[in-house]
Design an enzyme around this catalytic site. Sequence first.
Site, PDB file in Angstrom:
ATOM      1  N   HIS A 170       0.843  -1.203   0.000  1.00 29.44           N
ATOM      2  CA  HIS A 170       0.000   0.000   0.000  1.00 29.44           C
ATOM      3  C   HIS A 170       0.879   1.254   0.000  1.00 29.44           C
ATOM      4  O   HIS A 170       2.066   1.188   0.295  1.00 29.44           O
ATOM      5  CB  HIS A 170      -0.923   0.017   1.228  1.00 29.44           C
TER       6      HIS A 170
ATOM      7  N   LYS B 240      -0.315   4.923   4.465  1.00 32.26           N
ATOM      8  CA  LYS B 240      -1.160   3.986   5.227  1.00 32.26           C
ATOM      9  C   LYS B 240      -0.490   3.688   6.566  1.00 32.26           C
ATOM     10  O   LYS B 240       0.684   3.329   6.615  1.00 32.26           O
ATOM     11  CB  LYS B 240      -1.377   2.684   4.431  1.00 32.26           C
TER      12      LYS B 240
END
Length: 408
Positions: free
Chosen positions: A144, A148
């Site tokens: 990600h 994040k």
Amino acid sequence: MISVLINGICGQMGRAVYAAIQAQSGAFSAVAGVDPFDCSASYSCPVYKSLDEVQEKADVIIDFSVPATTPDILRYALEQKIPVVIGTTGLGERELKLIRSASDAIPVFQTGNMSLGVNLQLELVQLAAATLGGNFDVEIIETHHRKKVDSPSGTALMLANAIASISPEDEEFVFGRHEKNKRRSDREIGIHSVRGGTVVGEHQVQFIGNDEIIEVSHRAFSKAVFAQGALRAAKFLVAKESGLYNMKNVVTEHDAASRLFSLDEQAAVIIRSFAKEDAFASRVFDVIAEHGVFVDMIACSEPDEQSLSIGFSLNESSLSEALNAINELTRNGYGYTIRTRGDLTKLTLEGTGMALQHGVASQLFSTLRKENIHIWLITTSETRIEFCVDTVHAVRAADAIRQRFSIG
Ligand SMILES: NC(=O)c1ccc[n+]([C@@H]2O[C@H](COP(=O)([O-])OP(=O)(O)OC[C@H]3O[C@@H](n4cnc5c(N)ncnc54)[C@H](O)[C@@H]3O)[C@@H](O)[C@H]2O)c1
């Protein structure tokens, strides 16, 4: 045209849902948005600070906001009697309980991942795990963007749980291998997180065997996939009765019942024994087999103190031979009553998604009840329902079922 109220409209997902609606303006319209943040200048629909200020009537609410809002959204949806799609993640037991309770009165859709692709990936990894058995090691790698903060992703856990749920053994989740100075065990699922750049979301599930690796991967290139999934969920939900739904219901909706076959010239035999006699059922099928008769659907009631009922279907041309065979039981001292019914048609309703959806049998029964059509015998498996109706009603039954399940 489905009118949508977007809760959390100023956030990244709210913006993506609004953009997806604008791109499908023939099918959807955004009637209003709600967000405490002031972003009304960016939208052509009104944006309110709270749900209670909303004037417009919507067909459905789509929510991508924060878990603290869930009770308010459910209260509003219940008051307005409108379905709600909840995409917000991080819900606790309290919110999930409220969702379950609201779904008794209105349709509620909730999932931690709106991407159709990820939901298909969940099915595929279960298929792979069931097919490959315990001979392959499972490792999940998720990637990600650098902003994040939580790891592993909720989706990586959904994938691990999906695989563990079909394993006969208890699986251990191992998060990273730093400082784990021991060999991998057979019963572990490794879960690893990579962070960097602007990656929207990537989930790679590896099944690693001797000399081969099978990978089931999903890559999301923009938040639009989640917005598209939310709109698909909204479209699915507005046609539904109250209940709790998730993406699995959407993915499998159309193949819950996708084929209908019919077979004429069938008969049914229903035998009721007078005394509880454990060997009776096996004796019935012994004598029938000895007479070379093929039986098809078999249904049997649980024996009580007084009696036991057995029903089966067969080709009408074999009926007299089957009755001759059963007569032998009388000569052997068994007491029973027997009923037969000819001129039947066996209908078979089939769909691979049936195993994943509840309520298909209930829909079938209610469809035939509305048509006043009696079912003589019914048996089910994971992906098919077979039943006999009077041949004079078979075409009407088939038409009603095709219409109910949208079978072409
Ligand atoms: N289910 C999925 O597929 C999926 C996909 C992406 C994101 N999400 C989840 O959706 C949620 C939102 O994600 P995001 O990336 O848009 O976050 P974000 O922080 O960009 O947006 C959240 C928005 O909610 C608003 N908000 C806060 N309190 C509110 C209230 N009481 N009423 C209405 N709006 C309120 C905020 O002002 C903000 O604009 C998160 O929980 C995220 O994890 C789910």
